[in-house]
Design a protein around this motif. Structure first.
Motif, PDB file in Angstrom:
ATOM      1  N   UNK A   1      -3.730 -10.768 -27.571  1.00 49.98           N
ATOM      2  CA  UNK A   1      -3.635  -9.314 -27.657  1.00 49.98           C
ATOM      3  C   UNK A   1      -3.477  -8.880 -29.105  1.00 49.98           C
ATOM      4  N   UNK A   2      -3.665  -7.586 -29.332  1.00 49.61           N
ATOM      5  CA  UNK A   2      -3.536  -7.050 -30.686  1.00 49.61           C
ATOM      6  C   UNK A   2      -2.146  -7.327 -31.222  1.00 49.61           C
ATOM      7  N   UNK A   3      -2.085  -7.750 -32.463  1.00 54.21           N
ATOM      8  CA  UNK A   3      -0.819  -7.989 -33.144  1.00 54.21           C
ATOM      9  C   UNK A   3      -0.975  -7.471 -34.559  1.00 54.21           C
ATOM     10  N   UNK A   4       0.104  -7.030 -35.133  1.00 56.28           N
ATOM     11  CA  UNK A   4       0.041  -6.527 -36.498  1.00 56.28           C
ATOM     12  C   UNK A   4      -0.102  -7.717 -37.435  1.00 56.28           C
ATOM     13  N   UNK A   5      -1.206  -7.773 -38.140  1.00 61.07           N
ATOM     14  CA  UNK A   5      -1.476  -8.874 -39.050  1.00 61.07           C
ATOM     15  C   UNK A   5      -1.158  -8.449 -40.474  1.00 61.07           C
ATOM     16  N   UNK A   6      -0.788  -9.418 -41.333  1.00 61.59           N
ATOM     17  CA  UNK A   6      -0.545  -9.071 -42.731  1.00 61.59           C
ATOM     18  C   UNK A   6      -1.811  -8.485 -43.348  1.00 61.59           C
ATOM     19  N   UNK A   7      -1.650  -7.618 -44.332  1.00 58.80           N
ATOM     20  CA  UNK A   7      -2.795  -6.967 -44.966  1.00 58.80           C
ATOM     21  C   UNK A   7      -3.720  -7.976 -45.635  1.00 58.80           C
ATOM     22  N   UNK A   8      -3.185  -8.890 -46.417  1.00 56.54           N
ATOM     23  CA  UNK A   8      -4.009  -9.902 -47.072  1.00 56.54           C
ATOM     24  C   UNK A   8      -3.303 -11.253 -47.041  1.00 56.54           C
ATOM     25  N   UNK A   9      -4.093 -12.281 -46.930  1.00 55.79           N
ATOM     26  CA  UNK A   9      -3.585 -13.651 -46.897  1.00 55.79           C
ATOM     27  C   UNK A   9      -4.584 -14.516 -47.648  1.00 55.79           C
ATOM     28  N   UNK A  10      -4.089 -15.551 -48.302  1.00 59.93           N
ATOM     29  CA  UNK A  10      -5.014 -16.503 -48.911  1.00 59.93           C
ATOM     30  C   UNK A  10      -4.684 -17.909 -48.438  1.00 59.93           C
ATOM     31  N   UNK A  11      -5.716 -18.733 -48.417  1.00 59.98           N
ATOM     32  CA  UNK A  11      -5.592 -20.148 -48.095  1.00 59.98           C
ATOM     33  C   UNK A  11      -5.822 -20.900 -49.395  1.00 59.98           C
ATOM     34  N   UNK A  12      -4.919 -21.816 -49.683  1.00 58.65           N
ATOM     35  CA  UNK A  12      -5.024 -22.619 -50.894  1.00 58.65           C
ATOM     36  C   UNK A  12      -4.671 -24.057 -50.537  1.00 58.65           C
ATOM     37  N   UNK A  13      -4.414 -24.886 -51.527  1.00 62.35           N
ATOM     38  CA  UNK A  13      -4.066 -26.277 -51.266  1.00 62.35           C
ATOM     39  C   UNK A  13      -2.765 -26.627 -51.974  1.00 62.35           C
ATOM     40  N   UNK A  14      -2.131 -27.684 -51.490  1.00 65.53           N
ATOM     41  CA  UNK A  14      -0.919 -28.202 -52.114  1.00 65.53           C
ATOM     42  C   UNK A  14      -0.897 -29.712 -51.915  1.00 65.53           C
ATOM     43  N   UNK A  15      -0.227 -30.379 -52.813  1.00 63.65           N
ATOM     44  CA  UNK A  15      -0.036 -31.825 -52.674  1.00 63.65           C
ATOM     45  C   UNK A  15       1.121 -32.064 -51.714  1.00 63.65           C
ATOM     46  N   UNK A  16       0.957 -33.051 -50.820  1.00 58.64           N
ATOM     47  CA  UNK A  16       2.001 -33.398 -49.865  1.00 58.64           C
ATOM     48  C   UNK A  16       2.012 -34.909 -49.699  1.00 58.64           C
ATOM     49  N   UNK A  17       2.932 -35.396 -48.896  1.00 63.83           N
ATOM     50  CA  UNK A  17       2.977 -36.829 -48.599  1.00 63.83           C
ATOM     51  C   UNK A  17       1.718 -37.280 -47.856  1.00 63.83           C
ATOM     52  N   UNK A  18       0.921 -36.331 -47.349  1.00 63.89           N
ATOM     53  CA  UNK A  18      -0.318 -36.636 -46.628  1.00 63.89           C
ATOM     54  C   UNK A  18      -1.554 -36.452 -47.509  1.00 63.89           C
ATOM     55  N   UNK A  19      -1.354 -36.131 -48.781  1.00 68.57           N
ATOM     56  CA  UNK A  19      -2.459 -35.869 -49.694  1.00 68.57           C
ATOM     57  C   UNK A  19      -2.583 -34.373 -49.932  1.00 68.57           C
ATOM     58  N   UNK A  20      -3.755 -33.933 -50.377  1.00 68.98           N
ATOM     59  CA  UNK A  20      -4.003 -32.515 -50.627  1.00 68.98           C
ATOM     60  C   UNK A  20      -4.322 -31.841 -49.301  1.00 68.98           C
ATOM     61  N   UNK A  21      -3.514 -30.840 -48.940  1.00 67.11           N
ATOM     62  CA  UNK A  21      -3.658 -30.178 -47.640  1.00 67.11           C
ATOM     63  C   UNK A  21      -3.719 -28.662 -47.822  1.00 67.11           C
ATOM     64  N   UNK A  22      -4.172 -27.970 -46.760  1.00 66.73           N
ATOM     65  CA  UNK A  22      -4.226 -26.513 -46.773  1.00 66.73           C
ATOM     66  C   UNK A  22      -2.845 -25.915 -46.534  1.00 66.73           C
ATOM     67  N   UNK A  23      -2.555 -24.867 -47.291  1.00 63.11           N
ATOM     68  CA  UNK A  23      -1.338 -24.082 -47.124  1.00 63.11           C
ATOM     69  C   UNK A  23      -1.706 -22.613 -47.309  1.00 63.11           C
TER      70      UNK A  23
END
Length: 180
Positions: A53-75
């Motif tokens: 159903x409709x939900x209030x979504x944030x106006x803007x969001x970005x997807x980037x990467x970060x280093x983790x114990x699993x390698x480079x992942x999406x955040x």
């Protein structure tokens, strides 16, 4: 020495209950919750052909990467880990009401952008309801895990052998996260 860390399987229902309690109390009217994940209605999918159903979504969001114990992942832009659900298929979101309560979708009222090492060519969206779209990277709709309470946590990795972090190339990372 024995670890006093709460396991994700125990913490997830508690965090989910806390989020539902906050939502029931009216919240702050802000588009995101205090832990960085967008707030979502827990009544998703039922009787609506799998659409949320409709939900209030944030106006803007970005997807980037970060280093983790699993390698480079999406955040996301706040460093919160993003996951893929193996039951999702291209063009079809299969996370129902119970699922969404624990795995909130990454949604935005406007286009989601790719920054850092995230590939803009792999980032797209799928419409959930009027004015709300879920971000998709490669073949995977993107989700948060409520058991990740701080940036960089990967407590949802491998849960139920269905939830995995996503690498910058759009593939699921199926290796296990190290435990303390």
């Amino acid at each position: 020495m024995r670890s006093t860390r709460i396991t994700p399987l125990f913490a997830a229902p508690l965090v989910g209950l806390a989020l539902l309690t906050m939502a029931a109390c009216g919240g702050s009217g802000e588009s995101g919750s205090s832990n960085g994940a967008p707030q979502k209605s827990a009544a998703a999918g039922a009787g609506q052909g799998g659409k949320q159903p409709a939900a209030k979504a944030p106006a803007t969001v970005s997807v980037t990467t970060a280093e983790s114990e699993l390698g480079t992942i999406l955040v996301d832009d706040k460093g919160r880990t993003l996951y893929g659900f193996t039951k999702d298929k291209p063009g079809a979101v299969n996370c129902d009401a119970e699922c969404i309560a624990v795995w909130p979708a990454l949604t935005s009222a406007k286009d989601v952008t790719a920054t850092g090492a995230a590939d803009p060519g792999l980032l797209k969206e799928t419409k959930l309801s009027e004015g709300v779209e879920q971000a998709v990277y490669g073949d995977w709709p993107l989700y948060y895990y409520v058991g990740d309470v701080a940036a960089g946590e990967v407590n949802g990795q491998g849960l139920d052998d269905e939830w995995f972090v996503i690498a910058a190339d759009g593939k699921l990372v199926r290796t296990a996260a190290e435990t303390e």
